[in-house]
Design an enzyme around this catalytic site. Structure first.
Site, PDB file in Angstrom:
ATOM      1  CB  THR A 385      77.363  -6.313  11.140  1.00  0.00           C
ATOM      2  OG1 THR A 385      76.149  -7.026  10.990  1.00  0.00           O
ATOM      3  CG2 THR A 385      77.315  -5.456  12.387  1.00  0.00           C
ATOM      4  CB  SER A 456      71.317  -6.708  18.360  1.00  0.00           C
ATOM      5  OG  SER A 456      72.578  -6.499  17.789  1.00  0.00           O
TER       6      SER A 456
HETATM    7  N1  GLY Z   1      72.151  -8.240  12.735  1.00  0.00           N
HETATM    8  C1  GLY Z   1      73.147  -8.720  13.575  1.00  0.00           C
HETATM    9  C2  GLY Z   1      72.982  -8.326  14.979  1.00  0.00           C
HETATM   10  O1  GLY Z   1      72.334  -7.322  15.251  1.00  0.00           O
HETATM   11  O2  GLY Z   1      73.457  -9.006  15.862  1.00  0.00           O
END
Ligand code: GLY
Length: 577
Positions: A385, A456
């Site tokens: 991320t 998320s």
């Molecule tokens: N894939 C990590 C999030 O969206 O929190």
């Protein structure tokens, strides 16, 4: 006499009329003055996780683009130079402040489950999770949202055509760039998964092996796809040759995507979560991210608990525990499940939670009624991320957190496209009570369903007081939310941008019932006191997160930006001449 009266009346009416017009004009002028004063930023700034992305954002701003054009440039460059973090095969949340309208919007470009996805798709006949199926390969990939979000942002809010704002990304994909040490570490971490995809092996590895430091990574197929997007916009990805290649590749590898899935993908503009904490207005991500709700719960509790110094860490940990418990129990895609958001972020609800907190003892997570059952793990890889923050000199702002989930996502590149697919499906609770890659457990609200968005933790955030504005966020899976919490404490203490991103972090997420902390985040006395209260502690080696922040101080007329020292990012400010 009568005539005189009429004339006088007429005159007085006329006078009142002129008077009203005069004040209307005056107030419009004053308002315009206020507005321009309100929007007068001493320069512009970009902070991102990669120097090449920051440079692209700054270049766009310098050549007449606004913060939204720069956001398109930074997002698309990150998609090329950080294939381990985000990409056109993934999704994200772009929090925008549009200075002209004074509106704050969250562009939800989160991935969606394919229409053929089913609740138990990752379980075997015995109802047990099939290891790795929601993380590796095509079945783990949701329908990407990043391209739709970028096209939308450029069209609705930007000033430049995509051909300009995506120029740097196309060049970097075509000509290549030197890979960084994080690339090497994460390629090692996900080597098997990358080797399992013929295209990833060819493109992201060097003869099937992790490339050496300084390796020039060229992604020509990706350059072609980016070029097509820059010319055709949404259709260049979700329809036509790219869409066909994506679906063909996914289906021939055993996946369930269809052309309809891609054609039907739409971003959603959502209202972010807004709450006040001791004079700070916090604006953060709304569902399908848990970020804003969990932050609001934590800070509402802390406002009531008002922790004295010696109880501070204990009460913060308890507030995190209770807020993450609600995350696990109640949160999911609000287009599919009813979530009582108003209640959860209310001060009244926070009061009821604080009444369950013992000021002198840790509450075992297992003791909480209606707990989501299940074990969880603290093991998580924190370099996935990405986040960037932007402000332009008219006051437009963007805080964006983007992801393909696990490092290098699913590991699968679709033949002929250069697109590396996400593995965002793992953010669903594949089996209630069983932890995902971040050790997070979930319940019914976040169960898999066709076309649903997985929950998320991404928390792009704005902070505002009368004097200061901050634009911030970070990657880090489930720990994103408490990193932003930590930054809010820093902002409250008037720390500068560099101090905020460097601030040491600690985290609790209800399950596992463990306080994770960076070296130096807690003093020896605090550790001792927490252990005596019954907390289990685990020191994290090497730190976590990669925060990017910009702070505009209206009183001091300064603008500062900082990139987390734990990463390799760059923050650049350009001051008005
Ligand atoms: N894939 C990590 C999030 O969206 O929190």
């Amino acid at each position: 006499m009568l005539l005189e009266n009429i004339l006088q009346q007429k005159n007085s009416k006329c006078f009142v009329f002129i008077y009203v017009i005069f004040f209307l004009v005056l107030s419009v002028c004053a308002n315009a003055g206020n507005k321009s004063k309100k929007h007068k930023v001493p320069g512009y700034a970009v902070a991102s996780a990669h120097p090449l992305a920051t440079a692209a954002g700054i270049k766009v701003l310098a050549s007449g683009g606004n913060a939204f054009d720069a956001a398109v440039a930074v997002s698309s460059v990150l998609a090329v130079v950080e294939p381990y973090s985000s990409g056109m095969g993934g999704g994200g949340l772009w929090l925008l402040y549009h200075a002209k309208s004074g509106k704050t919007i969250m562009v939800d470009g989160r991935e969606k489950a394919p229409a053929q996805a089913t609740r138990n798709m990752y379980l075997d006949k015995q109802g047990q999770l099939i290891k790795g199926l929601s993380i590796n390969g095509v079945l783990s990939a949701g329908i990407p949202g990043q391209v739709a979000a970028l096209v939308h942002i450029a069209k609705k809010y930007g000033k430049l055509p995509l051909s300009k704002s995506m120029q740097a990304s196309i060049r970097l994909a075509e000509n290549g760039f030197r890979i960084d040490p994080i690339y090497i570490r994460l390629a090692n971490f996900r080597l098997k998964s990358l080797q399992n995809s013929t295209e990833s092996k060819k493109i992201l590895l060097d003869n099937g092996k992790v490339p050496a430091p300084g390796y020039l990574l060229r992604q020509r197929q990706l350059a072609n796809t980016l070029r097509l997007i820059s010319r055709q916009g949404h259709k260049g990805f979700y329809q036509g040759s790219v869409a066909r290649k994506l679906v063909d590749a996914v289906r021939s590898a055993g996946g369930i995507w269809t052309l309809e899935d891609l054609k039907n993908y739409k971003i959603v503009e959502r209202q972010p979560i807004v709450f006040q904490y001791r004079g700070i207005k916090v604006t953060s991500a709304s569902l399908p991210s848990s970020g804003g709700i969990v932050l609001a719960e934590i800070f509402n509790m802390l406002e009531i608990l008002s922790p004295a110094k010696q109880k501070k860490a204990h009460l913060i940990i308890e507030a995190m525990r209770f807020a993450y418990r609600d995350r696990a129990r109640y949160l999911g895609d609000a287009d599919f499940v009813k979530v009582a958001v108003k209640k959860l972020i209310s001060k009244q609800y926070a009061k009821s939670l604080t009444q369950k907190i013992n000021p002198s003892r840790a509450t075992p997570s297992s003791s909480l009624t209606n707990s989501v059952s299940g074990s969880a793990t603290t093991k998580q890889e924190s370099r996935h991320t990405t986040h960037f923050s932007i402000i332009d000199n008219t006051g437009n702002r963007v805080a964006a957190t983007l992801t393909i989930n696990y490092p290098f996502g699913s590991g699968f590149i679709a033949k002929g496209t250069g697109i590396l697919l996400n593995d965002e499906m793992d953010d669903f609770s594949s089996k209630p009570g069983s932890p995902n890659a971040y050790g997070l457990v979930g319940a019914e609200a976040n169960a898999i369903a066709a076309n649903k968005r997985p929950l998320s933790s991404m928390s792009p955030t704005f902070l505002e007081t009368a004097d200061r504005i901050a634009v911030l966020g970070t990657p880090g899976g489930s720990r994103i939310i408490t990193m932003v919490m930590n930054a809010i404490f820093g902002f409250e203490q008037n720390l500068d941008a560099k101090q905020i991103v460097a601030k040491k972090r600690y985290h609790h997420q209800y399950l596992p019932d463990v306080v994770q902390y960076e070296t130096g985040a807690l003093t020896v006395q605090e550790i001792d006191s927490l252990q005596k209260k019954g907390h289990k502690l685990k020191q994290i080696q090497g730190g976590y997160g990669n925060m990017q922040i910009i702070i505009w101080d209206k009183q001091k007329k300064t603008i500062e930006a900082a990139s987390d020292p734990r990463g390799i990012g760059a923050a650049k400010v350009s001051v008005n001449q």
